[in-house]
Design a protein around this motif. Sequence first.
Motif, PDB file in Angstrom:
ATOM      1  N   CYS A 218     -16.562   6.896   0.822  1.00  0.00           N
ATOM      2  CA  CYS A 218     -17.000   8.142   0.169  1.00  0.00           C
ATOM      3  C   CYS A 218     -15.807   9.019  -0.161  1.00  0.00           C
ATOM      4  CB  CYS A 218     -17.962   8.897   1.098  1.00  0.00           C
ATOM      5  SG  CYS A 218     -19.636   8.248   1.097  1.00  0.00           S
ATOM      6  N   ASN A 219     -14.797   9.006   0.701  1.00  0.00           N
ATOM      7  CA  ASN A 219     -13.656   9.886   0.475  1.00  0.00           C
ATOM      8  C   ASN A 219     -12.732   9.402  -0.629  1.00  0.00           C
ATOM      9  OD1 ASN A 219     -13.797  12.305   1.858  1.00  0.00           O
ATOM     10  ND2 ASN A 219     -13.180  11.397   3.801  1.00  0.00           N
ATOM     11  N   THR A 220     -12.534   8.101  -0.778  1.00  0.00           N
ATOM     12  CA  THR A 220     -11.692   7.657  -1.888  1.00  0.00           C
ATOM     13  C   THR A 220     -12.383   7.948  -3.219  1.00  0.00           C
ATOM     14  OG1 THR A 220     -12.558   5.383  -1.789  1.00  0.00           O
ATOM     15  CG2 THR A 220     -10.564   5.860  -0.511  1.00  0.00           C
ATOM     16  N   ILE A 221     -13.715   7.822  -3.244  1.00  0.00           N
ATOM     17  CA  ILE A 221     -14.457   8.168  -4.459  1.00  0.00           C
ATOM     18  C   ILE A 221     -14.424   9.668  -4.692  1.00  0.00           C
ATOM     19  CG2 ILE A 221     -16.720   8.118  -5.571  1.00  0.00           C
ATOM     20  CD1 ILE A 221     -17.287   5.534  -3.977  1.00  0.00           C
ATOM     21  N   TYR A 222     -14.588  10.440  -3.615  1.00  0.00           N
ATOM     22  CA  TYR A 222     -14.542  11.905  -3.741  1.00  0.00           C
ATOM     23  C   TYR A 222     -13.186  12.366  -4.265  1.00  0.00           C
ATOM     24  CZ  TYR A 222     -14.152  16.805  -2.424  1.00  0.00           C
ATOM     25  OH  TYR A 222     -13.932  18.158  -2.455  1.00  0.00           O
ATOM     26  N   ALA A 223     -12.107  11.746  -3.797  1.00  0.00           N
ATOM     27  CA  ALA A 223     -10.770  12.145  -4.225  1.00  0.00           C
ATOM     28  C   ALA A 223     -10.624  12.027  -5.736  1.00  0.00           C
ATOM     29  CB  ALA A 223      -9.709  11.299  -3.516  1.00  0.00           C
ATOM     30  N   GLY A 224     -11.206  10.990  -6.312  1.00  0.00           N
ATOM     31  CA  GLY A 224     -11.165  10.850  -7.762  1.00  0.00           C
ATOM     32  C   GLY A 224     -12.160  11.758  -8.453  1.00  0.00           C
ATOM     33  N   ALA A 225     -13.375  11.840  -7.908  1.00  0.00           N
ATOM     34  CA  ALA A 225     -14.444  12.588  -8.568  1.00  0.00           C
ATOM     35  C   ALA A 225     -14.175  14.086  -8.598  1.00  0.00           C
ATOM     36  CB  ALA A 225     -15.776  12.309  -7.877  1.00  0.00           C
ATOM     37  N   ALA A 226     -13.661  14.644  -7.498  1.00  0.00           N
ATOM     38  CA  ALA A 226     -13.474  16.094  -7.431  1.00  0.00           C
ATOM     39  C   ALA A 226     -12.471  16.576  -8.469  1.00  0.00           C
ATOM     40  CB  ALA A 226     -13.028  16.495  -6.025  1.00  0.00           C
ATOM     41  N   GLY A 227     -11.329  15.905  -8.565  1.00  0.00           N
ATOM     42  CA  GLY A 227     -10.339  16.283  -9.562  1.00  0.00           C
ATOM     43  C   GLY A 227     -10.819  16.054 -10.978  1.00  0.00           C
ATOM     44  N   PHE A 228     -11.563  14.966 -11.167  1.00  0.00           N
ATOM     45  CA  PHE A 228     -12.092  14.633 -12.486  1.00  0.00           C
ATOM     46  C   PHE A 228     -13.088  15.692 -12.939  1.00  0.00           C
ATOM     47  CE2 PHE A 228     -13.966  10.876 -15.098  1.00  0.00           C
ATOM     48  CZ  PHE A 228     -13.183  11.224 -16.181  1.00  0.00           C
ATOM     49  N   MET A 229     -13.970  16.121 -12.028  1.00  0.00           N
ATOM     50  CA  MET A 229     -14.958  17.136 -12.392  1.00  0.00           C
ATOM     51  C   MET A 229     -14.291  18.471 -12.675  1.00  0.00           C
ATOM     52  SD  MET A 229     -17.752  15.540 -12.599  1.00  0.00           S
ATOM     53  CE  MET A 229     -16.706  14.176 -13.150  1.00  0.00           C
ATOM     54  N   ALA A 230     -13.221  18.791 -11.943  1.00  0.00           N
ATOM     55  CA  ALA A 230     -12.510  20.047 -12.202  1.00  0.00           C
ATOM     56  C   ALA A 230     -11.944  20.075 -13.616  1.00  0.00           C
ATOM     57  CB  ALA A 230     -11.397  20.230 -11.173  1.00  0.00           C
ATOM     58  N   GLU A 231     -11.567  18.899 -14.138  1.00  0.00           N
ATOM     59  CA  GLU A 231     -11.053  18.815 -15.505  1.00  0.00           C
ATOM     60  C   GLU A 231     -12.166  18.751 -16.535  1.00  0.00           C
ATOM     61  OE1 GLU A 231      -8.196  18.863 -17.289  1.00  0.00           O
ATOM     62  OE2 GLU A 231      -7.396  19.726 -15.462  1.00  0.00           O
ATOM     63  N   ALA A 232     -13.255  18.052 -16.197  1.00  0.00           N
ATOM     64  CA  ALA A 232     -14.316  17.818 -17.173  1.00  0.00           C
ATOM     65  C   ALA A 232     -15.264  19.001 -17.310  1.00  0.00           C
ATOM     66  CB  ALA A 232     -15.110  16.569 -16.785  1.00  0.00           C
ATOM     67  N   VAL A 233     -15.448  19.762 -16.235  1.00  0.00           N
ATOM     68  CA  VAL A 233     -16.404  20.867 -16.247  1.00  0.00           C
ATOM     69  C   VAL A 233     -15.622  22.166 -16.083  1.00  0.00           C
ATOM     70  CG1 VAL A 233     -18.518  21.788 -15.234  1.00  0.00           C
ATOM     71  CG2 VAL A 233     -18.083  19.326 -15.158  1.00  0.00           C
ATOM     72  N   ARG A 234     -15.247  22.773 -17.187  1.00  0.00           N
ATOM     73  CA  ARG A 234     -14.374  23.944 -17.154  1.00  0.00           C
ATOM     74  C   ARG A 234     -15.029  25.184 -17.750  1.00  0.00           C
ATOM     75  NH1 ARG A 234      -8.901  22.434 -16.461  1.00  0.00           N
ATOM     76  NH2 ARG A 234      -8.221  24.327 -17.530  1.00  0.00           N
ATOM     77  N   GLU A 235     -16.258  25.046 -18.254  1.00  0.00           N
ATOM     78  CA  GLU A 235     -16.921  26.178 -18.881  1.00  0.00           C
ATOM     79  C   GLU A 235     -18.272  26.413 -18.220  1.00  0.00           C
ATOM     80  OE1 GLU A 235     -17.036  26.011 -23.134  1.00  0.00           O
ATOM     81  OE2 GLU A 235     -15.176  24.853 -23.252  1.00  0.00           O
ATOM     82  N   PRO A 236     -18.758  27.643 -18.233  1.00  0.00           N
ATOM     83  CA  PRO A 236     -20.063  27.930 -17.629  1.00  0.00           C
ATOM     84  C   PRO A 236     -21.189  27.273 -18.410  1.00  0.00           C
ATOM     85  CG  PRO A 236     -19.241  29.838 -18.832  1.00  0.00           C
ATOM     86  CD  PRO A 236     -18.119  28.845 -18.802  1.00  0.00           C
ATOM     87  N   GLY A 237     -22.340  27.198 -17.768  1.00  0.00           N
ATOM     88  CA  GLY A 237     -23.495  26.591 -18.411  1.00  0.00           C
ATOM     89  C   GLY A 237     -23.939  25.354 -17.661  1.00  0.00           C
ATOM     90  N   ALA A 238     -25.127  24.861 -17.998  1.00  0.00           N
ATOM     91  CA  ALA A 238     -25.686  23.688 -17.329  1.00  0.00           C
ATOM     92  C   ALA A 238     -24.792  22.469 -17.564  1.00  0.00           C
ATOM     93  CB  ALA A 238     -27.095  23.422 -17.842  1.00  0.00           C
ATOM     94  N   ASP A 239     -24.544  21.729 -16.498  1.00  0.00           N
ATOM     95  CA  ASP A 239     -23.728  20.522 -16.597  1.00  0.00           C
ATOM     96  C   ASP A 239     -24.629  19.327 -16.853  1.00  0.00           C
ATOM     97  OD1 ASP A 239     -21.567  18.734 -16.427  1.00  0.00           O
ATOM     98  OD2 ASP A 239     -21.917  18.420 -14.282  1.00  0.00           O
ATOM     99  N   ARG A 240     -24.510  18.725 -18.028  1.00  0.00           N
ATOM    100  CA  ARG A 240     -25.280  17.535 -18.386  1.00  0.00           C
ATOM    101  C   ARG A 240     -24.287  16.451 -18.790  1.00  0.00           C
ATOM    102  NH1 ARG A 240     -28.263  20.266 -16.129  1.00  0.00           N
ATOM    103  NH2 ARG A 240     -30.322  21.080 -16.734  1.00  0.00           N
ATOM    104  N   ALA A 241     -24.152  15.451 -17.936  1.00  0.00           N
ATOM    105  CA  ALA A 241     -23.080  14.458 -18.061  1.00  0.00           C
ATOM    106  C   ALA A 241     -23.622  13.137 -18.576  1.00  0.00           C
ATOM    107  CB  ALA A 241     -22.410  14.248 -16.702  1.00  0.00           C
ATOM    108  N   ALA A 242     -23.348  12.810 -19.828  1.00  0.00           N
ATOM    109  CA  ALA A 242     -23.818  11.567 -20.434  1.00  0.00           C
ATOM    110  C   ALA A 242     -22.747  10.491 -20.342  1.00  0.00           C
ATOM    111  CB  ALA A 242     -24.200  11.798 -21.894  1.00  0.00           C
ATOM    112  N   SER A 243     -23.193   9.248 -20.194  1.00  0.00           N
ATOM    113  CA  SER A 243     -22.264   8.120 -20.185  1.00  0.00           C
ATOM    114  C   SER A 243     -22.941   6.891 -20.763  1.00  0.00           C
ATOM    115  CB  SER A 243     -21.788   7.812 -18.758  1.00  0.00           C
ATOM    116  OG  SER A 243     -20.906   6.701 -18.767  1.00  0.00           O
ATOM    117  N   THR A 244     -22.165   6.112 -21.515  1.00  0.00           N
ATOM    118  CA  THR A 244     -22.655   4.835 -22.032  1.00  0.00           C
ATOM    119  C   THR A 244     -22.229   3.675 -21.136  1.00  0.00           C
ATOM    120  OG1 THR A 244     -20.673   4.455 -23.375  1.00  0.00           O
ATOM    121  CG2 THR A 244     -22.475   5.690 -24.405  1.00  0.00           C
TER     122      THR A 244
END
Length: 545
Positions: A218-244
């Motif tokens: 869980c922690n190795t995944i968290y280490a990547g996910a936390a930094g990634f989300m800080a970069e990807a989600v930088r503006e207010p509003g509902a977070d809706r994350a699409a992926s193909t």
Amino acid sequence: MTSLVELAADPELARRYRDNGWWRDTTFLDDLAESVRSRPDSPVLINGRTVDDTVRVVSYREFDQLVRRIAGSLDDLDVRAGDVVAFQLPDWWETAALLLACLRAGVVAQPIVPQLRAREIERALARTGARVCVTVDSWAGYGHARAIAEMAPRLPRLRHRVVYGDAADTGALDFHECFVNRPDPDLSSVSPVHPDQPSMVLFTSGSTGEPKGVLHTCNTIYAGAAGFMAEAVREPGADRAASTMRVSHIACPLWAVFGVLLTGGAGVFQDGADPDQMLDLMVRAETSRLLTSPPSLAKLIAAQRERPRELPSLRTVMTGGTTVPPGMVPMVRETFGVPLRAVWGMTENVVGTTVRADAPHDWSAHSDGTPLPGLEVRVVTPEPEGATGALQVRGASMCVGTITGDIGTITTTGTGHGDWFDTGDVARPDGRGGIRIEGRVADRVYDVNAEVMIPVRDVEEELAQHPCVKDVAIISCKDGARERVCAVVVPGGEPPTLEDLHDLLRERGMTEAYYPDRLEFVDELPRDPMGKLRKYQLREMYDAE
């Protein structure tokens, strides 16, 4: 080593990772529990399903209920800490629930992409010694349940088969009867996974050879996910994350499952590849960010241009998994009105680099970004600074071990915790503290006389501009004692000649040592489910031919 619970992180490194905030003492289960308390009826997953042509909107409360029920059923099936639970399902919300249920049951999840067939499925199950395998009766014309039933006698550690759909046909347990239509369980005696304990095993795509099992906590995944989300989600509003991308791979869960548990948002994905359906789903979900591979993104661009949709909430488009064509960068801005941000990562390190939001709007045409927090990267080369070399990484998001044989042969050295991990990628500095991926080490081609490493990606990108080239891959292939530079081309009309390709490279001023000296044609380049080229297959086709 015979049990995955025996695999532990180095205490000193774990302490340093925690001190820096890259690791923590909680897991994604705690993030889920917090959202169930604070926003129980808000959506956590929005799932397009071609199986019944519906869109399933799943609340945090409903998701948590299925996670707990599956965990209780796994305990009833006598699955214990360190055991592996494999599942091969389409991109459904139930697949995401299985990921979290394995965490709650204290077992190791083994997601398997639905594109794999019997040979690869059996090898993956045999390597991990999976105790339970969950699958669908059939999907995309393939009988998954029957294939697993046929191989089950050769898998002595496999105790239970669970089938979504017609379970009776193969004598398996029914998914809904086993996991869904049951009372809520008492889990007070069931210990969830420890943050530092292996919780997921993923097999690499095998783009350069034999796949290996990669063990994450869980922690190795968290280490990547936390930094990634800080970069990807930088503006207010509902977070809706699409992926193909596939829910059974690392990228989609990181973005649209684990990532949204950190943000309190909702993941958006579908079980088919139709770009029009995906865009319609994104409109309905009011998507704010998108993660996709370059081949899928090209289809989304074409579909959006053919039938434009309003996507006012879309703020971020990221892409990775394979080469980002430079021409795609302006196309994304023209089509969706937002900049394209390149991402580089691999199964072993979850996610590694990304082009930052404050970078020049066209920077993804020149860079794969800078490292996320907790990860170090370096380009190793004996040549002058700025030259191309081998990319190495280390840090908090690196896997804690790999399975190279079976579950008893786990390698924990050279995984990038303290020591450097050789990614197998060739890269160069981008001039702004980041990197640009140039190819794979296995794809290196040398001019014997000049002793020059050919920048595979540069050559491919230039050749792709030829009007008669639809797709191209540069590989090295053996011709007796000699290594030759081979261009494997998917023609885009009248097939070009080798001299035509040389003329183009000459016009672009490219070093003659980089020119291919062999040309082959194929109808389609072999790619894995992430869109990454399987160049080892091309080398097998053309070596000593």
